[in-house]
Design a protein around this motif. Structure first.
Motif, PDB file in Angstrom:
ATOM      1  N   MET A 202       0.829  -1.212   0.000  1.00  0.00           N
ATOM      2  CA  MET A 202       0.000   0.000   0.000  1.00  0.00           C
ATOM      3  C   MET A 202       0.864   1.262   0.000  1.00  0.00           C
ATOM      4  SD  MET A 202      -3.161   0.864  -0.073  1.00  0.00           S
ATOM      5  CE  MET A 202      -4.198   2.292   0.163  1.00  0.00           C
ATOM      6  N   ILE A 203       2.048   1.167   0.633  1.00  0.00           N
ATOM      7  CA  ILE A 203       2.908   2.332   0.729  1.00  0.00           C
ATOM      8  C   ILE A 203       3.427   2.756  -0.640  1.00  0.00           C
ATOM      9  CG2 ILE A 203       5.079   1.081   1.119  1.00  0.00           C
ATOM     10  CD1 ILE A 203       5.735   3.246   3.232  1.00  0.00           C
ATOM     11  N   LEU A 204       3.552   1.790  -1.567  1.00  0.00           N
ATOM     12  CA  LEU A 204       4.008   2.137  -2.917  1.00  0.00           C
ATOM     13  C   LEU A 204       2.940   2.931  -3.666  1.00  0.00           C
ATOM     14  CD1 LEU A 204       5.791  -1.189  -3.986  1.00  0.00           C
ATOM     15  CD2 LEU A 204       6.818   0.920  -3.142  1.00  0.00           C
ATOM     16  N   ILE A 205       1.672   2.611  -3.425  1.00  0.00           N
ATOM     17  CA  ILE A 205       0.593   3.392  -4.027  1.00  0.00           C
ATOM     18  C   ILE A 205       0.606   4.818  -3.471  1.00  0.00           C
ATOM     19  CG2 ILE A 205      -1.918   3.640  -4.189  1.00  0.00           C
ATOM     20  CD1 ILE A 205      -2.150   0.653  -4.402  1.00  0.00           C
ATOM     21  N   TRP A 206       0.845   4.928  -2.164  1.00  0.00           N
ATOM     22  CA  TRP A 206       0.953   6.255  -1.564  1.00  0.00           C
ATOM     23  C   TRP A 206       2.110   7.045  -2.168  1.00  0.00           C
ATOM     24  CZ3 TRP A 206      -2.352   9.009   1.096  1.00  0.00           C
ATOM     25  CH2 TRP A 206      -3.370   8.367   1.806  1.00  0.00           C
ATOM     26  N   MET A 207       3.222   6.349  -2.424  1.00  0.00           N
ATOM     27  CA  MET A 207       4.394   7.007  -2.988  1.00  0.00           C
ATOM     28  C   MET A 207       4.067   7.656  -4.329  1.00  0.00           C
ATOM     29  SD  MET A 207       7.971   5.194  -4.113  1.00  0.00           S
ATOM     30  CE  MET A 207       7.156   4.476  -5.558  1.00  0.00           C
ATOM     31  N   ILE A 208       3.380   6.904  -5.185  1.00  0.00           N
ATOM     32  CA  ILE A 208       2.997   7.443  -6.499  1.00  0.00           C
ATOM     33  C   ILE A 208       1.880   8.465  -6.346  1.00  0.00           C
ATOM     34  CG2 ILE A 208       2.062   6.838  -8.767  1.00  0.00           C
ATOM     35  CD1 ILE A 208       3.382   4.072  -8.403  1.00  0.00           C
ATOM     36  N   GLY A 209       0.937   8.178  -5.452  1.00  0.00           N
ATOM     37  CA  GLY A 209      -0.188   9.084  -5.236  1.00  0.00           C
ATOM     38  C   GLY A 209       0.237  10.448  -4.724  1.00  0.00           C
ATOM     39  N   ILE A 210       1.287  10.489  -3.899  1.00  0.00           N
ATOM     40  CA  ILE A 210       1.790  11.777  -3.396  1.00  0.00           C
ATOM     41  C   ILE A 210       2.234  12.659  -4.557  1.00  0.00           C
ATOM     42  CG2 ILE A 210       3.741  12.826  -2.162  1.00  0.00           C
ATOM     43  CD1 ILE A 210       3.524  10.512  -0.138  1.00  0.00           C
ATOM     44  N   LEU A 211       2.926  12.076  -5.533  1.00  0.00           N
ATOM     45  CA  LEU A 211       3.386  12.844  -6.695  1.00  0.00           C
ATOM     46  C   LEU A 211       2.211  13.318  -7.546  1.00  0.00           C
ATOM     47  CD1 LEU A 211       6.434  10.641  -7.745  1.00  0.00           C
ATOM     48  CD2 LEU A 211       6.544  12.961  -6.837  1.00  0.00           C
ATOM     49  N   LEU A 212       1.239  12.439  -7.760  1.00  0.00           N
ATOM     50  CA  LEU A 212       0.078  12.813  -8.570  1.00  0.00           C
ATOM     51  C   LEU A 212      -0.722  13.923  -7.889  1.00  0.00           C
ATOM     52  CD1 LEU A 212      -1.144   9.250  -9.666  1.00  0.00           C
ATOM     53  CD2 LEU A 212       0.162  10.889 -11.028  1.00  0.00           C
ATOM     54  N   ALA A 213      -0.963  13.750  -6.590  1.00  0.00           N
ATOM     55  CA  ALA A 213      -1.716  14.767  -5.849  1.00  0.00           C
ATOM     56  C   ALA A 213      -0.930  16.074  -5.759  1.00  0.00           C
ATOM     57  CB  ALA A 213      -2.049  14.245  -4.450  1.00  0.00           C
ATOM     58  N   GLY A 214       0.391  15.968  -5.565  1.00  0.00           N
ATOM     59  CA  GLY A 214       1.220  17.161  -5.502  1.00  0.00           C
ATOM     60  C   GLY A 214       1.187  17.949  -6.798  1.00  0.00           C
ATOM     61  N   GLY A 215       1.178  17.233  -7.914  1.00  0.00           N
ATOM     62  CA  GLY A 215       1.099  17.903  -9.211  1.00  0.00           C
ATOM     63  C   GLY A 215      -0.200  18.676  -9.375  1.00  0.00           C
ATOM     64  N   ILE A 216      -1.322  18.058  -8.960  1.00  0.00           N
ATOM     65  CA  ILE A 216      -2.620  18.732  -9.060  1.00  0.00           C
ATOM     66  C   ILE A 216      -2.661  19.958  -8.142  1.00  0.00           C
ATOM     67  CG2 ILE A 216      -5.089  18.459  -8.620  1.00  0.00           C
ATOM     68  CD1 ILE A 216      -4.744  15.490  -9.424  1.00  0.00           C
ATOM     69  N   LEU A 217      -2.107  19.804  -6.931  1.00  0.00           N
ATOM     70  CA  LEU A 217      -2.060  20.938  -6.004  1.00  0.00           C
ATOM     71  C   LEU A 217      -1.237  22.095  -6.565  1.00  0.00           C
ATOM     72  CD1 LEU A 217      -1.652  19.302  -2.459  1.00  0.00           C
ATOM     73  CD2 LEU A 217      -3.570  20.690  -3.286  1.00  0.00           C
ATOM     74  N   CYS A 218      -0.124  21.774  -7.208  1.00  0.00           N
ATOM     75  CA  CYS A 218       0.708  22.822  -7.823  1.00  0.00           C
ATOM     76  C   CYS A 218      -0.096  23.605  -8.857  1.00  0.00           C
ATOM     77  CB  CYS A 218       1.937  22.196  -8.495  1.00  0.00           C
ATOM     78  SG  CYS A 218       3.189  21.610  -7.363  1.00  0.00           S
ATOM     79  N   TRP A 219      -0.845  22.885  -9.673  1.00  0.00           N
ATOM     80  CA  TRP A 219      -1.640  23.513 -10.740  1.00  0.00           C
ATOM     81  C   TRP A 219      -2.711  24.434 -10.149  1.00  0.00           C
ATOM     82  CZ3 TRP A 219      -4.042  20.291 -15.340  1.00  0.00           C
ATOM     83  CH2 TRP A 219      -4.343  21.175 -16.385  1.00  0.00           C
ATOM     84  N   LEU A 220      -3.385  23.925  -9.099  1.00  0.00           N
ATOM     85  CA  LEU A 220      -4.456  24.704  -8.491  1.00  0.00           C
ATOM     86  C   LEU A 220      -3.910  25.895  -7.701  1.00  0.00           C
ATOM     87  CD1 LEU A 220      -6.739  21.776  -7.214  1.00  0.00           C
ATOM     88  CD2 LEU A 220      -7.086  23.218  -9.232  1.00  0.00           C
ATOM     89  N   ALA A 221      -2.832  25.661  -6.940  1.00  0.00           N
ATOM     90  CA  ALA A 221      -2.287  26.725  -6.087  1.00  0.00           C
ATOM     91  C   ALA A 221      -1.750  27.888  -6.898  1.00  0.00           C
ATOM     92  CB  ALA A 221      -1.192  26.156  -5.182  1.00  0.00           C
ATOM     93  N   ALA A 222      -1.212  27.579  -8.080  1.00  0.00           N
ATOM     94  CA  ALA A 222      -0.612  28.630  -8.918  1.00  0.00           C
ATOM     95  C   ALA A 222      -1.650  29.622  -9.427  1.00  0.00           C
ATOM     96  CB  ALA A 222       0.128  28.000 -10.089  1.00  0.00           C
ATOM     97  N   GLN A 223      -2.936  29.258  -9.381  1.00  0.00           N
ATOM     98  CA  GLN A 223      -3.974  30.184  -9.832  1.00  0.00           C
ATOM     99  C   GLN A 223      -4.051  31.414  -8.924  1.00  0.00           C
ATOM    100  OE1 GLN A 223      -5.533  29.351 -12.710  1.00  0.00           O
ATOM    101  NE2 GLN A 223      -4.293  27.462 -12.682  1.00  0.00           N
ATOM    102  N   TRP A 224      -3.678  31.209  -7.638  1.00  0.00           N
ATOM    103  CA  TRP A 224      -3.746  32.315  -6.678  1.00  0.00           C
ATOM    104  C   TRP A 224      -2.364  32.723  -6.166  1.00  0.00           C
ATOM    105  CZ3 TRP A 224      -6.982  27.977  -6.401  1.00  0.00           C
ATOM    106  CH2 TRP A 224      -8.309  28.227  -6.775  1.00  0.00           C
TER     107      TRP A 224
END
Length: 491
Positions: free
Chosen positions: A1-23
């Motif tokens: 399960m930790i390997l899914i979290w490892m990949i998921g952190i990068l995917l979620a981080g990328g989406i957060l970067c995109w959203l945060a940059a709007q403001w």
């Protein structure tokens, strides 16, 4: 399960970067940096715990599987062994440096840029741990599409041409890979009445010699395009020269390594007899790549294209080492994957720094930079010497092991490959002479390395020296490689 979290952190981080940059555009940089640091911490934990893990042949440190699309035999099957851990460490280490490289370079569409950067890293991480062939192909595609956007949006003058060529070459290889995976899937299903994409199940598939060779070629073509092997290298110089600095770093340090990983993980264990039947030809093409890439590098005046062709030359050693089927050479291959990623990545970072200051990549318009940039000149000497295979640096260990392991297997090809070491010294010294020595090409004072750039170059410098002086931790980690190529190995 930790390997899914490892990949998921990068995917979620990328989406957060995109959203945060709007403001808050600045916030995207910090989110990206903290995201990759978090995954680096996980990889370091894997490495430390793995050292105490009781090993046996074909043992896996982590093996997680859950159904994804059970009606088609597709699962979320992720596994980790010594080879995967080493490559994940390289991925997140270079990922942190890629974010730092982009700190001031990227000024437009910052959020979308870091989204693509993190999703590329997520795809690469998935490739290194996926044990379901459908999932592997899915991650293989995920890492390509964001890299295409990185080149075509934030690249240099001819970025569209370079991005199109990169996409066409890699997608053509992906098509061969998909067809080969489907062929293996249906053959295994007909034999066992169990249609599955699971790696360990497909390893047991019985193939006719001719069928085995054709399916193996489907996998191999996709991987050698990414490696790249002569004559499939044509996309590389354009992609490298036009990509932003972080894009070049990830291309050289990580994307090329997925090709080598694919051969080690899939081609040799799944198709041992077919791989053995083409071993001499693969080694020959590897040797041609070593010499041809070095000669082309010597002829370049564009700094990034010069470094790109050195990758063709150095990755030729990887191909030679893999198909020698020798344990010592295999150790050298893993070291070459690591050290080439660090040394060539450092040279691309340096090229990006020079381009930012001088607004040119033409080495004939440089010269005499040592006077105004002594710190960068010192770093450049270290990494050009590493690229040349100087003893006490990591590249020497890698190439020495490969040549030592292949000498008894094919003396002639091993001797010709060693000529590449001489040629690498020639193009490395020429690059140093043109850029840092001689008469200054401009009277304008050029700023030396900044504090942020110094952190990047110090991290890379320590890594390449440490691997040269003490490579044993890497050797121990990959000693119990889980891919089942042992019947092919020569002591």
């Amino acid at each position: 399960m930790i390997l899914i979290w490892m990949i998921g952190i990068l995917l979620a981080g990328g989406i957060l970067c995109w959203l945060a940059a709007q403001w808050f555009p600045v916030l995207a940089k910090w989110i990206a940096l903290l995201t990759v640091i978090a995954d680096m911490a996980l990889a370091c934990t894997f490495f430390v715990v793995y050292k105490t893990f009781p090993h046996s042949d074909n043992s896996w440190f982590i093996d997680y599987q859950v159904n994804w699309i059970p009606s088609l035999g597709i699962s979320l099957h992720l596994a980790l062994d010594g080879l995967s851990i080493v490559l994940l460490l390289l991925t997140f280490f270079l990922g942190i440096l890629a974010v730092l490289c982009s700190w001031n370079e990227i000024k437009e569409k910052t959020g979308f840029y870091f989204f693509n950067l993190l999703w590329t890293l997520a795809g690469i991480s998935g490739v290194f741990v996926a044990m379901d062939l459908f999932l592997f192909y899915f991650c293989w595609e995920i890492m390509l599409v964001p890299m295409y956007f990185l080149i075509i949006i934030w690249g240099d003058t001819n970025r569209r041409y370079a991005a199109y060529k990169f996409f066409i070459f890699t997608q053509a290889g992906s098509l061969f890979l998909l067809l080969a995976i489907l062929a293996l899937y249906f053959i295994h299903g007909q034999q066992t009445n169990n249609y599955t994409f699971d790696y360990f199940s497909l390893l047991k598939t019985v193939l006719e010699p001719t069928t085995e060779k054709w399916i193996m070629l489907g996998f191999l073509i996709a991987f050698v395009i990414k490696l790249p092997m002569i004559p499939f290298h044509n996309w590389l110089p354009d992609a490298h020269s036009e990509a932003p600095t972080a894009g070049s770093l990830i291309l050289a340090g990580l994307l090329l390594k997925t090709g080598a990983y694919g051969i080690l993980r899939f081609v040799l264990p799944m198709f041992p007899e077919a791989a053995a039947s083409i071993a001499w030809w693969a080694m020959l093409l590897g040797v041609i790549g070593i010499v041809y890439g070095a000669l082309l590098a010597f002829a370049q005046t564009d700094l990034k294209r010069l470094i790109a062709y050195t990758s063709v030359s150095h990755m030729g050693f990887v191909l030679v080492g893999i198909f020698s089927f020798n344990e010592i050479a295999m150790q050298g291959v893993v070291m070459q994957i690591l050290t080439h990623g660090i040394s060539t990545g450092a040279l691309f970072v340096m090229a990006g720094m020079l381009k930012e200051r001088l607004h040119t990549r033409d080495i004939t318009k440089m010269g005499g930079l040592w006077t105004s940039m002594p710190a960068m000149g010192g770093v450049a000497i270290l990494f050009t010497m590493a690229s040349s295979g100087l003893p006490l640096l990591g590249n020497f260990i890698a190439e020495f092991f490969i040549l030592l392991g292949t000498f008894n297997i094919n003396t002639t090809l091993s001797v010709i490959a060693s000529v590449g070491l001489v040629l690498s010294a020639l193009y490395s010294l020429r690059m140093m002479q043109q850029v840092f020595m001689g008469q200054p090409a401009t009277t304008t004072t050029v700023k030396d390395i900044s504090a942020r750039e110094l952190i990047i170059m110090v991290a890379l410098s320590i890594s390449i020296v440490a691997l040269g002086l003490y490579p044993q931790p890497v050797m121990d980690t990959v000693q119990h490689l889980s891919f089942t190529i042992h019947p092919l190995l020569h002591e």
